[in-house]
Design an enzyme around this catalytic site. Structure first.
Site, PDB file in Angstrom:
ATOM      1  N   ASP A  82      19.324 -28.136 -13.210  1.00 35.70           N
ATOM      2  CA  ASP A  82      19.422 -28.722 -14.413  1.00 35.70           C
ATOM      3  C   ASP A  82      18.765 -29.198 -14.912  1.00 35.70           C
ATOM      4  O   ASP A  82      17.336 -28.640 -15.254  1.00 35.70           O
ATOM      5  CB  ASP A  82      20.931 -30.131 -14.113  1.00 35.70           C
ATOM      6  CG  ASP A  82      21.773 -30.721 -15.303  1.00 35.70           C
ATOM      7  OD1 ASP A  82      21.982 -30.075 -15.775  1.00 35.70           O
ATOM      8  OD2 ASP A  82      20.828 -31.437 -15.078  1.00 35.70           O
ATOM      9  N   HIS A 111      26.298 -25.215  -9.985  1.00 35.59           N
ATOM     10  CA  HIS A 111      25.984 -25.600 -11.233  1.00 35.59           C
ATOM     11  C   HIS A 111      25.051 -26.519  -9.928  1.00 35.59           C
ATOM     12  O   HIS A 111      23.421 -26.886 -10.410  1.00 35.59           O
ATOM     13  CB  HIS A 111      26.024 -26.209 -12.397  1.00 35.59           C
ATOM     14  CG  HIS A 111      25.012 -26.778 -13.284  1.00 35.59           C
ATOM     15  ND1 HIS A 111      24.304 -26.369 -14.196  1.00 35.59           N
ATOM     16  CD2 HIS A 111      24.798 -28.493 -13.313  1.00 35.59           C
ATOM     17  CE1 HIS A 111      23.031 -27.750 -14.849  1.00 35.59           C
ATOM     18  NE2 HIS A 111      23.818 -28.514 -14.271  1.00 35.59           N
ATOM     19  N   TYR A 155      18.389 -36.772 -22.614  1.00 34.57           N
ATOM     20  CA  TYR A 155      18.316 -35.397 -23.766  1.00 34.57           C
ATOM     21  C   TYR A 155      18.219 -35.706 -25.026  1.00 34.57           C
ATOM     22  O   TYR A 155      17.245 -35.053 -26.040  1.00 34.57           O
ATOM     23  CB  TYR A 155      20.068 -35.557 -23.941  1.00 34.57           C
ATOM     24  CG  TYR A 155      20.735 -34.818 -22.661  1.00 34.57           C
ATOM     25  CD1 TYR A 155      20.737 -34.113 -22.856  1.00 34.57           C
ATOM     26  CD2 TYR A 155      21.040 -35.587 -21.801  1.00 34.57           C
ATOM     27  CE1 TYR A 155      22.256 -33.449 -21.493  1.00 34.57           C
ATOM     28  CE2 TYR A 155      21.777 -35.296 -20.501  1.00 34.57           C
ATOM     29  CZ  TYR A 155      22.346 -34.113 -20.435  1.00 34.57           C
ATOM     30  OH  TYR A 155      23.040 -33.091 -19.719  1.00 34.57           O
TER      31      TYR A 155
END
Length: 430
Positions: free
Chosen positions: A217, A408, A356
């Site tokens: 990630d 993930h 982000y």
């Protein structure tokens, strides 16, 4: 400064910061640590000590939740299902014990140090094997250092977990700025590239002139950034999440962008990857678009409502675990709530989302990586590129493997398998 020598002044300051937590209804850890004004290169011991008033406040908020009506479909297509979330929250309010997670963290060597004006929290577990390879491993979102705890034993003490002494690592697990017990940036600029620079400082401050980096990630994006910067001493990286934009061929990227059919020249495997990428971009990318453009807006609800936070995180757990839709088949309820509660108690819902926004604002050109790189593709990962696509981003791909289980959150879901992959990935770099 040696790894075992810590200043008395720093220890006292750390204690003062922890004592200050009791003065706040929520443990806003970053602000308290910043108030200590420790701007030195000291490495200071750290312990988690959440005041009971913060836990009581959490239970009160859970008890007074105003719930929406149930979804109008029988599946997850509208989001987290009401009955599932209510069951989790009921357990959170009445039976969950944060003190167990706190004890788990405090059983490990935790530290703080100031890098580039920001307090960085990290766990540092040296191996008992003297020739161990130093490894910095970075978590992602909506994870934390908690998602990496299961691999500490297998990586630092491989002989106790079916490995060899020559596969041992000295392990460093930092919290990304704005996450967990690390400080919250007060201004802009803490994008993955800047975090990558800080991680190189951290490893050398710990006395590791050579080391390797690993991540999934955001940890993978940070490891990629480190590899592009190629600081002296970074021997190579391993990632279990590959960036789409650097690996998808131009004609495939154009088709995805324009909503066109898959190019006819794709193999059956490449066509599956194309279809998976389209599914994610069409139905699973909304969370990132929101945090990448309006992290402050989404942050108000996440910071004020623990149930809102739990739903936001549970939705992504359900989407990304190997047991699609059922995170409880991959994690215990306590493991799920440990991670959510860490975000709640540190009030890092908004500050963590900003990475982000920072990544989009950086607008960095993602050039191919030349230093040794290794990739493990887990079957539950969102994007699973074939080796030929991975080689577009990693020009010196020394290891590529596809495994048969895990998603993930690979280190959290399949710690033994993940640890074997990390050992194999770095074996030729020792």
């Amino acid at each position: 400064m040696s790894r075992s020598a810590f200043s008395r002044r720093a220890v006292l300051l750390g204690g003062a910061a922890l004592a200050a937590f009791a003065l706040t209804p929520r443990m806003v850890a970053a602000e308290v640590k910043a108030a200590a004004s420790v701007a030195s290169e000291d490495i200071r011991p750290f312990r988690v000590d959440v005041p009971e008033v913060a836990l009581a406040d959490l239970r009160r908020r859970l008890a007074t939740t105003r719930w929406p009506e149930a979804e109008t479909v029988e599946d997850r297509s509208q989001g987290v299902q009401l009955t599932k979330l209510q069951a989790l929250v009921r357990y959170w309010e009445t039976d969950y014990d944060w003190r167990k997670a706190e004890a788990k963290l405090n059983a490990l060597p935790q530290f703080l140090t100031n890098i580039d004006g920001l307090e960085i929290h990290f766990i540092h577990v040296p191996s008992s094997h003297p020739d161990a390879l130093p490894l910095i491993m970075t978590h992602g979102w909506p994870g934390s250092v908690l998602e990496l705890l299961k691999v500490i034993g297998p990586l630092t003490d491989p002989t106790a977990h079916g490995g060899r002494a020559e596969d041992a690592f000295h392990l460093v697990l930092p919290s990304i700025p704005g996450f967990g017990f690390s400080g919250k940036p007060k201004g802009t600029g803490w994008n993955p590239g800047r975090v990558a620079e800080a991680w190189d400082v951290l490893m050398k401050r710990l006395g590791y002139p050579t080391y390797v980096s690993q991540g999934g990630d955001w940890g993978a994006i940070i490891s990629d950034s480190m590899a592009r910067q190629a600081p002296e001493g970074l021997l190579g990286i391993h990632v279990n999440r590959v960036e789409r934009s650097t690996t998808i061929p131009p004609d495939v990227a154009k088709a995805l962008r324009n909503g066109d059919p898959a190019p006819e020249n794709l193999s059956a495997e490449e066509k599956r990857v194309f279809d998976q990428a389209r599914e994610f971009l069409n139905k699973g990318f909304g969370y990132a678009a929101m945090m990448g453009t309006r992290p402050q807006t989404i942050g108000y609800g996440l910071s004020d409502s623990p149930v809102g936070l739990a739903a936001w995180f549970y939705d992504k757990l359900a989407d990304w675990v190997f047991t699609r839709g059922d995170p409880e088949l991959s994690f215990t309820r306590d493991e799920i709530l440990d991670n959510i509660t860490l975000y709640w108690l540190t009030n890092t819902e908004t500050s963590s989302a900003r990475i982000y926004w920072e990544n989009g604002a950086a607008n960095a050109k993602l050039t191919p990586i030349s230093i040794p790189a290794a990739v493990t593709v887990f079957p539950g990962e969102v994007y699973r590129p074939p080796k030929s696509w991975a080689q577009r981003a990693y020009k010196n791909l020394i290891y590529y493997n596809r495994v048969d289980k895990g998603g993930h959150f690979a280190a959290w879901e399949e710690p033994e398998l993940f640890s074997r992959e990390v050992r194999a990935a770095f074996r030729t770099l020792r």
